[in-house]
Design an enzyme around this catalytic site. Structure first.
Site, PDB file in Angstrom:
ATOM      1  N   GLY A  48      34.902  33.772   2.944  1.00 52.69           N
ATOM      2  CA  GLY A  48      34.244  32.604   3.559  1.00 52.69           C
ATOM      3  C   GLY A  48      34.005  32.904   5.033  1.00 52.69           C
ATOM      4  N   HIS A  59      41.534  24.554   5.130  1.00 60.17           N
ATOM      5  CA  HIS A  59      41.489  23.182   5.675  1.00 60.17           C
ATOM      6  C   HIS A  59      40.304  22.387   5.105  1.00 60.17           C
ATOM      7  CE1 HIS A  59      38.666  22.927   9.447  1.00 60.17           C
ATOM      8  NE2 HIS A  59      38.111  23.674   8.529  1.00 60.17           N
ATOM      9  N   ALA A 106      39.684  29.013   8.728  1.00 67.14           N
ATOM     10  CA  ALA A 106      39.128  27.658   8.559  1.00 67.14           C
ATOM     11  C   ALA A 106      38.599  27.483   7.136  1.00 67.14           C
ATOM     12  CB  ALA A 106      38.026  27.379   9.593  1.00 67.14           C
TER      13      ALA A 106
HETATM   14  C1  LIG Z   1      34.415  25.977   7.747  1.00 73.20           C
HETATM   15  S1  LIG Z   1      33.391  27.349   7.322  1.00 73.20           S
HETATM   16  C2  LIG Z   1      34.326  28.674   8.031  1.00 73.20           C
HETATM   17  C3  LIG Z   1      33.486  29.895   8.265  1.00 73.20           C
HETATM   18  C4  LIG Z   1      34.203  31.022   9.016  1.00 73.20           C
HETATM   19  N1  LIG Z   1      35.365  31.523   8.287  1.00 73.20           N
HETATM   20  C5  LIG Z   1      34.572  30.541  10.385  1.00 73.20           C
HETATM   21  O1  LIG Z   1      35.763  30.473  10.699  1.00 73.20           O
HETATM   22  O2  LIG Z   1      33.652  30.217  11.141  1.00 73.20           O
HETATM   23  C6  LIG Z   1      33.690  27.530   5.578  1.00 73.20           C
HETATM   24  C7  LIG Z   1      32.955  28.685   4.940  1.00 73.20           C
HETATM   25  O3  LIG Z   1      33.269  28.694   3.542  1.00 73.20           O
HETATM   26  C8  LIG Z   1      32.101  29.075   2.844  1.00 73.20           C
HETATM   27  N2  LIG Z   1      32.216  28.645   1.448  1.00 73.20           N
HETATM   28  C9  LIG Z   1      32.197  27.375   0.967  1.00 73.20           C
HETATM   29  N3  LIG Z   1      32.338  27.392  -0.376  1.00 73.20           N
HETATM   30  C10 LIG Z   1      32.425  28.708  -0.750  1.00 73.20           C
HETATM   31  C11 LIG Z   1      32.609  29.355  -1.998  1.00 73.20           C
HETATM   32  N4  LIG Z   1      32.724  28.661  -3.135  1.00 73.20           N
HETATM   33  N5  LIG Z   1      32.705  30.718  -2.006  1.00 73.20           N
HETATM   34  C12 LIG Z   1      32.599  31.422  -0.839  1.00 73.20           C
HETATM   35  N6  LIG Z   1      32.440  30.853   0.386  1.00 73.20           N
HETATM   36  C13 LIG Z   1      32.366  29.504   0.437  1.00 73.20           C
HETATM   37  C14 LIG Z   1      30.998  28.379   3.601  1.00 73.20           C
HETATM   38  O4  LIG Z   1      29.728  28.922   3.299  1.00 73.20           O
HETATM   39  C15 LIG Z   1      31.449  28.601   5.047  1.00 73.20           C
HETATM   40  O5  LIG Z   1      30.936  29.792   5.572  1.00 73.20           O
END
Ligand SMILES: C[S@@+](CC[C@H](N)C(=O)[O-])C[C@H]1O[C@@H](n2cnc3c(N)ncnc32)[C@H](O)[C@@H]1O
Length: 319
Positions: free
Chosen positions: A167, A234, A231
Site C-alpha cells: 500500500g 489505521h 498508514a
Molecule cells: C492511507 S494510504 C497510505 C499510502 C502510503 N503508504 C503512505 O503512507 O502515504 C493507503 C494506501 O492503501 C492502498 N490500498 C487500499 N486498498 C488496497 C488494497 N486492497 N490493496 C493494495 N493497496 C490498497 C491505497 O491505494 C493507498 O495507497
C-alpha cells in the site's frame, strides 16, 4: 478558551474550505482585488461572495483596504503552490475534503461504529479514491513526505536488502528510503492506478525499484527482506487489519520481517484523526501497544518498536 457555540460553529471551517475550493488565495496572491473582480474570476455571485469575504476578514484570513482584499500570513497556506498542500486537503472537491464533509454524519458513525462516508455519497471511500486516484495519491504522497525522514531515521532499512512497501501509494516513501540507503532495492505494491503512478516516480532508480499492482487482501509479492505497511492498518477495522497482516505474513514466509508504521508515539492516539478515520472508512488509530497486539493476533511475533519523531515502527517476525 472559546465558548461552546464558537467550538461548535461550522461557519468558519466551511468558509475556509470554500475559499480553498474557489482558489481565492491564488487570485489574491497576484494582487489585491475587489469583490467584483473576484466574483468574475471565480464565477460566483458577487453579493454571496462579499459575505464570504467579510467572514474571512473577520477571522483574519484576509484583510481589506478600501474595496480591495488581500491575503494575510494566516491565509497564505491557502495558495495552491504552498508547500503544505493545505488547499487541496481543504477543498471539498478533493478526496480528503470529501471525506471531511462526511463528518456531518458523525452521529451515524458513533451509533453504529461504521463509516459515514457511504451514507453521504452512496459509495465507499475506496471506490471513490480509486476513481480519483491521481488526486488521492498526490495527497497521500504529500502527507507521507513530511514523515518520511523520521521513518528513514527509525531503522537501518538498507540491512533488509529488498523491501516491499505494501500500500506504498505513489512511491514517495520508497523514494526517500532508496535515496538514503544506496544498497536497498524496493517495490511498491498498491492498487493498479496507484502502482502505475509509483512506477513513474521511481523510474530514475532503474532496476533498484519497481511497482506491482494487486490487493493486499489477496496476494503480496513473496520473499522480500522486509514488508512495510505505512498508514495502512489505521484505515481498517480489526478483522480487515488482521487479514492484511496475514496476507503479508504468508508472502514473507517463516523468519520474514514485517514493519507496521503509524503516526503515533506511545499509546496516546490523536483524537481528531481517530474520529476522521472512523467516518471515512471504519478505520482506527492505534497506540503502539495495540499495534503490537494486533500483529500478535495475526500470528506474528512482536520483536521491537522503534520510535522516531512523530512516527513509530512496530517490528514483527513471522514465526
Ligand atoms: C492511507 S494510504 C497510505 C499510502 C502510503 N503508504 C503512505 O503512507 O502515504 C493507503 C494506501 O492503501 C492502498 N490500498 C487500499 N486498498 C488496497 C488494497 N486492497 N490493496 C493494495 N493497496 C490498497 C491505497 O491505494 C493507498 O495507497
Amino acid at each position: 478558551m472559546p465558548g461552546i457555540w464558537e467550538l461548535a460553529d461550522l461557519i468558519t471551517p466551511m468558509a475556509i474550505r470554500t475559499a480553498a475550493h474557489l482558489r481565492l488565495a491564488d487570485h489574491l496572491a497576484k494582487a489585491p482585488r475587489a469583490a467584483s473582480d473576484l466574483a468574475e474570476l471565480t464565477a460566483t455571485d458577487e453579493d454571496a461572495l462579499t459575505r464570504l469575504l467579510a467572514h474571512l476578514v473577520h477571522i483574519g484570513v484576509l484583510e481589506r483596504s478600501g474595496d480591495r482584499y488581500h491575503l494575510t500570513d494566516l491565509g497564505d497556506p491557502l495558495r495552491d503552490d504552498h508547500p503544505d498542500g493545505f488547499r487541496a486537503f481543504a477543498d471539498p472537491a478533493s478526496m480528503i475534503g470529501r471525506g471531511d464533509l462526511a463528518l456531518i454524519h458523525l452521529p451515524h458513525s458513533v451509533k453504529t461504529g461504521e463509516a459515514a462516508y457511504p451514507r453521504l455519497y452512496g459509495a465507499d471511500f475506496w471506490a471513490d479514491a480509486r476513481a480519483q486516484a491521481a488526486d488521492y495519491d498526490h495527497q497521500m504522497g504529500l502527507d507521507v513526505s513530511a514523515d518520511a525522514p523520521d521513518i528513514a531515521d527509525a531503522f537501518d532499512w538498507g540491512s533488509l536488502g529488498h523491501v516491499v512497501d505494501v500500500g506504498g501509494g505513489d512511491g514517495t516513501l520508497l523514494e526517500v528510503l532508496l535515496d538514503r540507503f544506496p544498497e536497498l532495492t524496493g517495490q511498491v505494491f498498491d492498487q493498479p492506478a496507484t502502482a502505475a503512478t509509483a512506477a513513474r516516480r521511481l523510474e530514475r532508480f532503474g532496476p533498484r525499484a519497481s511497482a506491482v499492482a494487486g490487493s493486499f487482501f489477496e496476494k503480496v509479492p513473496a520473499k522480500a527482506g522486509g514488508y512495510l505497511l505505512t498508514a495502512i492498518v489505521h484505515d481498517w477495522d480489526e478483522p480487515k487489519s488482521i487479514a492484511i497482516l496475514r496476507t503479508v505474513a504468508e508472502a514473507a514466509g517463516p523468519g520474514g520481517r514485517v514493519f507496521v508504521i503509524e503516526k503515533v508515539t506511545g499509546d496516546q492516539v490523536g483524537t481528531r484523526m481517530n474520529l476522521r478515520i472512523l467516518v471515512y472508512m471504519t478505520g482506527k488509530e492505534r497506540g503502539v501497544t495495540e499495534l503490537a497486539a494486533l500483529g500478535t493476533t495475526a500470528g506474528l511475533d512482536h520483536v521491537a518498536t522503534h520510535a522516531s519523531g512523530s512516527m513509530s515502527v512496530v517490528e514483527f517476525r513471522v514465526p
